[in-house]
Every structure is written in C-alpha cells, then in structure tokens.
Design a protein around this motif. Structure first.
Motif, PDB file in Angstrom:
ATOM      1  N   SER A  90     -53.468  29.302  -6.442  1.00  0.00           N
ATOM      2  CA  SER A  90     -53.378  30.053  -5.186  1.00  0.00           C
ATOM      3  C   SER A  90     -51.949  30.534  -4.928  1.00  0.00           C
ATOM      4  CB  SER A  90     -53.843  29.181  -4.009  1.00  0.00           C
ATOM      5  OG  SER A  90     -52.959  28.072  -3.824  1.00  0.00           O
ATOM      6  N   HIS A  91     -50.990  30.019  -5.705  1.00  0.00           N
ATOM      7  CA  HIS A  91     -49.604  30.446  -5.553  1.00  0.00           C
ATOM      8  C   HIS A  91     -49.477  31.909  -5.985  1.00  0.00           C
ATOM      9  CE1 HIS A  91     -45.239  30.666  -6.067  1.00  0.00           C
ATOM     10  NE2 HIS A  91     -45.156  29.552  -5.336  1.00  0.00           N
ATOM     11  N   PRO A  92     -48.752  32.729  -5.212  1.00  0.00           N
ATOM     12  CA  PRO A  92     -48.684  34.170  -5.509  1.00  0.00           C
ATOM     13  C   PRO A  92     -47.980  34.519  -6.819  1.00  0.00           C
ATOM     14  CG  PRO A  92     -47.159  33.569  -3.732  1.00  0.00           C
ATOM     15  CD  PRO A  92     -48.035  32.383  -3.968  1.00  0.00           C
ATOM     16  N   ARG A  93     -47.308  33.549  -7.445  1.00  0.00           N
ATOM     17  CA  ARG A  93     -46.615  33.828  -8.704  1.00  0.00           C
ATOM     18  C   ARG A  93     -47.298  33.201  -9.922  1.00  0.00           C
ATOM     19  NH1 ARG A  93     -41.341  35.799  -8.299  1.00  0.00           N
ATOM     20  NH2 ARG A  93     -40.534  35.995  -6.167  1.00  0.00           N
ATOM     21  N   ILE A  94     -48.445  32.547  -9.718  1.00  0.00           N
ATOM     22  CA  ILE A  94     -49.174  31.902 -10.811  1.00  0.00           C
ATOM     23  C   ILE A  94     -50.507  32.621 -10.999  1.00  0.00           C
ATOM     24  CG2 ILE A  94     -50.204  29.763 -11.653  1.00  0.00           C
ATOM     25  CD1 ILE A  94     -48.127  28.229 -10.018  1.00  0.00           C
ATOM     26  N   PHE A  95     -50.746  33.130 -12.211  1.00  0.00           N
ATOM     27  CA  PHE A  95     -51.920  33.957 -12.488  1.00  0.00           C
ATOM     28  C   PHE A  95     -52.724  33.397 -13.660  1.00  0.00           C
ATOM     29  CE2 PHE A  95     -48.629  36.613 -10.676  1.00  0.00           C
ATOM     30  CZ  PHE A  95     -49.301  37.436  -9.772  1.00  0.00           C
ATOM     31  N   ASP A  96     -53.985  33.814 -13.747  1.00  0.00           N
ATOM     32  CA  ASP A  96     -54.753  33.644 -14.977  1.00  0.00           C
ATOM     33  C   ASP A  96     -55.119  35.039 -15.469  1.00  0.00           C
ATOM     34  OD1 ASP A  96     -57.057  34.526 -13.581  1.00  0.00           O
ATOM     35  OD2 ASP A  96     -57.739  32.480 -13.198  1.00  0.00           O
ATOM     36  N   SER A  97     -55.892  35.133 -16.550  1.00  0.00           N
ATOM     37  CA  SER A  97     -56.150  36.438 -17.156  1.00  0.00           C
ATOM     38  C   SER A  97     -57.060  37.317 -16.309  1.00  0.00           C
ATOM     39  CB  SER A  97     -56.748  36.261 -18.555  1.00  0.00           C
ATOM     40  OG  SER A  97     -57.945  35.511 -18.503  1.00  0.00           O
ATOM     41  N   ASP A  98     -57.730  36.756 -15.311  1.00  0.00           N
ATOM     42  CA  ASP A  98     -58.501  37.575 -14.356  1.00  0.00           C
ATOM     43  C   ASP A  98     -57.594  38.110 -13.257  1.00  0.00           C
ATOM     44  OD1 ASP A  98     -60.787  37.146 -15.784  1.00  0.00           O
ATOM     45  OD2 ASP A  98     -61.754  35.855 -14.305  1.00  0.00           O
ATOM     46  N   THR A  99     -56.817  37.240 -12.641  1.00  0.00           N
ATOM     47  CA  THR A  99     -56.025  37.647 -11.480  1.00  0.00           C
ATOM     48  C   THR A  99     -54.795  38.459 -11.848  1.00  0.00           C
ATOM     49  OG1 THR A  99     -54.824  35.525 -11.515  1.00  0.00           O
ATOM     50  CG2 THR A  99     -56.807  35.647 -10.147  1.00  0.00           C
ATOM     51  N   ILE A 100     -54.338  38.380 -13.113  1.00  0.00           N
ATOM     52  CA  ILE A 100     -53.137  39.129 -13.508  1.00  0.00           C
ATOM     53  C   ILE A 100     -53.367  40.632 -13.384  1.00  0.00           C
ATOM     54  CG2 ILE A 100     -53.725  39.338 -15.969  1.00  0.00           C
ATOM     55  CD1 ILE A 100     -50.230  38.467 -14.617  1.00  0.00           C
ATOM     56  N   LEU A 101     -54.619  41.052 -13.463  1.00  0.00           N
ATOM     57  CA  LEU A 101     -54.941  42.482 -13.365  1.00  0.00           C
ATOM     58  C   LEU A 101     -54.735  43.020 -11.955  1.00  0.00           C
ATOM     59  CD1 LEU A 101     -58.137  42.325 -15.565  1.00  0.00           C
ATOM     60  CD2 LEU A 101     -56.045  43.566 -16.147  1.00  0.00           C
TER      61      LEU A 101
END
Length: 466
Positions: free
Chosen positions: A159-170
């Motif tokens: 949920s941190h705005p600087r931590i992504f996975d391959s779905d949310t990075i888009l």
C-alpha cells in the motif's frame, strides 16, 4: 460423456476466466458444436494478459523504446528536441490498445453464441458453479483458466506509494530517477531493461546464481553483458530480509548485509494462481502453496471432466502457451488430439532490450544427452538490415545434429527475435528428411532482411563440419 448425459446440464462446457486459455477452450468447443458459457469476474473480458500483463506492458515497452530512439536521433537533437516524458505520457496509448483488444475478443464470443456471465464463479459441486450469489449453473465439463497475480509476501507493504508489483507499476504516474527490481525472472528483467532505456538507474536483485537459467548459456551471458553495459547493476544470489518504505524512497535490506536505497521498488518475484476463491474446497482438487493446480498431459485435473490451463497451472506462464493449452483441452473434450502442443515447440519470448526468443534444445541439454551437435552463428552486426536500422546488437544461433543435420534448437538475441524465431520453429517441425539446416543454405532470403541471419548461421555451421 454421451449426448444424452450432456443434455442434462445447462452447458456442455463452462469456462471460468476469459484470458487466452479460457478463450482458446471456449472457441474450440463452440466451433465443435458444443453449448459453451464463460464466467468473467472483471468488468471487461481478456484476463490479465489484456489488462495487466502482456498487452499493457508490451505497449509501454514499445512507447519507451520508440520514444527514446527518436529522442536520441541526431536529427532530432540538431532540431533542439530534448524532453523527458513522464510515465503517464508514455502510457496514454495503452488504454486505446486494450480497448481494441477487448472489442475484438468480445466479437469472438458474440459470433459463436457464447454468453458471458459476469461475476466470480465458485464451485458448488463437481458439476455446478454459482456466479456470486446468483442461480446455480451446471455443466458437463469445466475449464479453469483463472490466471495468476503477482505473489505478495507477508511483511511487504504494497500500500506504500513507492512499492509496486508488476500489476500496479503500470499505474505509476511520475518518472523516478532510480528503481530496485527484486526478482530477475522474465518480468523482472523486462522491466529492468525498460526502465534503463528511460535513463533510470536500475538495481536488479536476483535470488538465483544467473539470469533466466532456462535459456542457452550463451544467450544468458549476452543478456547479462548488455544489461550491465547499459548501466544496470545486477546482484546475484541475494535474498530479502526486509523492505522499508520511506517518504523519500525505499530501502531494501538483504540477508547478505547489503542495503540498497532507490526512489521506488518493483517486486517481481513470483506469481500466485487465482484459485483461492474458486470453491475448490467443495471438490477433491487441491491447489499448491502458490495457488497452482496439477494437471496431466491433456490438462485434466484429478476430476477428468474438469480441466485447467494457462498461468493457473504454472510454467511456462506464457499467453501464447495458454491459448494453445485451451485449444488442446477443447479438442480433447471433443474427442480429438490437438497434436500441436509439444513442449519443445513453445518458443520463449522475452521482451528485454534487445529481445530474446528460443525454441528447442539448449547446448547444455544436448551435451547432457550426449547428442553430437554443431553450432552455426550469425552476428547481427554483419547483416545489412541491422546496419541500416542501427540495431546491430544480437545474434542468431542454430544447433543441429552433425550427422543428420537436423535442426535441434534455435536461439536468438536481438531486435525482432520473437518474430525471427518462427522461421526456425517451422523448419524444426517438418518431417525428418525436411528438417535440415541445408534448407537455410538452399533457400533465397529477401535482402536486406533480418531473416537472412538463418542463411549466414547455416553456412557458418556447415563450415564447421569435416
């Protein structure tokens, strides 16, 4: 199951999920005259391939590579063009492409009279599903094609705005100046390459001893060299201890004692099958700890009338393979053998920069099998087409039997590798007397083309024989 037995059910086949695997199974069965229905929990059809994976990531990759190539063009620089596009700007065309894909795929279901049930399908028993809280739907056969999602380990705050996975990075809007990619599988290396093309500093953390171990060793070496040559920092044999999201960046603590801080972090370490809300507790089918379902060679689960295809069964986790698996399952239900799903005939397609694609055996595998093989190579820098386009990094490598000259493996690293590979794939699938490296020597290729690499590589290989 007889015609009379199938008539007792609402459908002959009910498919859960409309990604490539589900679509392949549904269309194959519908064209075979079966009554087919599908379920889709997302608001649009197409699955992860269309909305979060293959299509949006490859569209973004194209936008990145084409934009940066244009900006680096000497003519553009002379004209004074010097801009730094944001991630939002680069991704704007993606939704248009997704929309076209959805419309096209919707037409397939409409033309074949396959109704789409909206909502989450859950098994009630071996022949019944319920869509959310609606009426039960019965079917003689089922195909589970629910796909996968990024694995999210406990202790990582996504949920941190600087931590992504391959779905949310888009969905990332701002362009960072640095990124850590944790996980150096296909997805991790693709994104590392893409971000580096944007001039972003990249740390690629690999939990294994080398990149993409399933590839030919020479291709692995080439990929590692060119990623490092582009400025990517690769760290092998590392394992996360903890990830700390801060207001000014993300700190990754590794068990080796290393500490890495970058603007953002992309978690790209593993996938999780979407089986946790399928009602499998009402069936004897069990998913493993990664949510994946075991199937046999015909994609049947422990219940022969229930099949599973695509990412939900694990490797190779390719959209192309999922579609073929779905078709194969559909043909098996109809009483036919597809004959087109040989494991050694599924080409890899890895969209790093440059691309990687391969089909057939690697040198390591042939050596272990004591197969007398020889190698033919073509360096892209010697091809006129590559010199014209300026994409001279890369090679085509042919592995063939020294005595029969049968093509055993094709490995390509460079521009358009995922397209070039299919020429070799086609020859490898000819009858033995026609599967020979001499085909490439005797055939006239258009000039200048990248396909000409096959002639160059074949001649290089033949000249090694004595």
């Amino acid at each position: 199951m007889s015609e009379g037995e199938r008539s007792k059910f609402d459908y002959d086949l009910f498919v859960i999920g409309t990604g490539p695997g589900g679509e392949g199974a549904a269309m194959q069965a519908a064209k075979g005259g079966w009554r087919v229905g599908v379920a889709e929990r997302y608001r649009q059809i197409g699955g992860g391939c269309t909305h979060w994976g293959t299509i949006p990531s490859k569209a973004l990759r194209y936008a990145v590579t084409s934009t940066m190539r244009s900006l680096k063009n000497p003519v553009m620089r002379e004209l004074g063009f010097s801009v730094a596009p944001t991630m939002e700007q680069l991704g704007r065309g993606t939704q248009t492409i997704i929309g076209r894909q959805v419309s096209m795929r919707q037409s397939f279901y409409d033309r074949n009279n396959v109704p789409i049930h909206r909502g989450q399908a859950r098994f009630v028993d071996e022949h019944t599903v319920r869509i959310d809280n609606g009426e039960p739907i019965t079917a003689a056969h089922f195909v589970i094609s629910t796909g996968s999602r990024p694995y999210r380990p406990p202790g990582v705050d996504f949920s941190h705005p600087r931590i992504f996975d391959s779905d949310t990075i888009l969905d990332m809007k701002d362009r960072p100046s640095s990124i850590t990619v944790y996980g150096a599988g296909v997805i991790g290396t693709e994104y590392a390459s893409m971000f580096r093309n944007l001039g972003i500093k990249v740390n690629l953390i690999n939990t294994r001893s080398q990149l993409l171990e399933f590839l030919d060793d020479e291709i692995i070496d080439a990929l590692s060299y060119h990623l490092r040559d582009q400025g990517v920092i690769i760290r092998h044999n590392e394992e996360m201890e903890k990830i700390e999201g801060r207001s000014d960046g993300v700190v990754l603590y590794l068990k080796s004692g290393k500490v890495v801080k970058t603007d953002i972090l992309l978690w790209a370490n593993g996938r999780q099958g979407n089986t946790d809300d399928l009602g499998l507790q009402n069936l004897p089918i069990e998913a493993n700890t990664r949510g994946q379902i075991d199937v046999d060679d015909q994609f049947q689960t422990c219940l022969p009338h229930i099949y599973a295809v695509g990412d939900v069964i694990g490797i190779p986790s390719l959209a192309s393979a999922a579609y073929t698996q779905g078709r194969s399952a559909g043909m098996h239900m109809l009483g036919h053998c597809s004959g087109n799903l040989r494991l050694n005939d599924i080409p890899t397609g890895i969209y790093t920069s440059p691309e990687i694609s391969s089909v057939g055996a690697t040198e390591k595998e042939l050596t272990a099998q004591c197969v007398p093989y020889e190698v033919g190579q073509a360096q892209f820098r010697s091809l006129a087409r590559a010199q014209i386009t300026g994409e001279t990094v890369g090679m085509l490598k042919l592995l063939f039997h020294r005595e029969s000259k049968r093509v055993l493996g094709v490995h390509c690293f460079g521009a358009n590798a995922s397209e070039i590979i299919h020429i070799g794939q086609a020859i490898m699938n000819q009858p033995d007397e026609h599967n020979t490296i001499e085909y490439f020597i005797e055939t006239t290729f258009n000039y200048p083309t990248m396909a000409e690499a096959y002639r160059v590589a074949a001649l290089n290989g033949i000249n090694r024989l004595f």
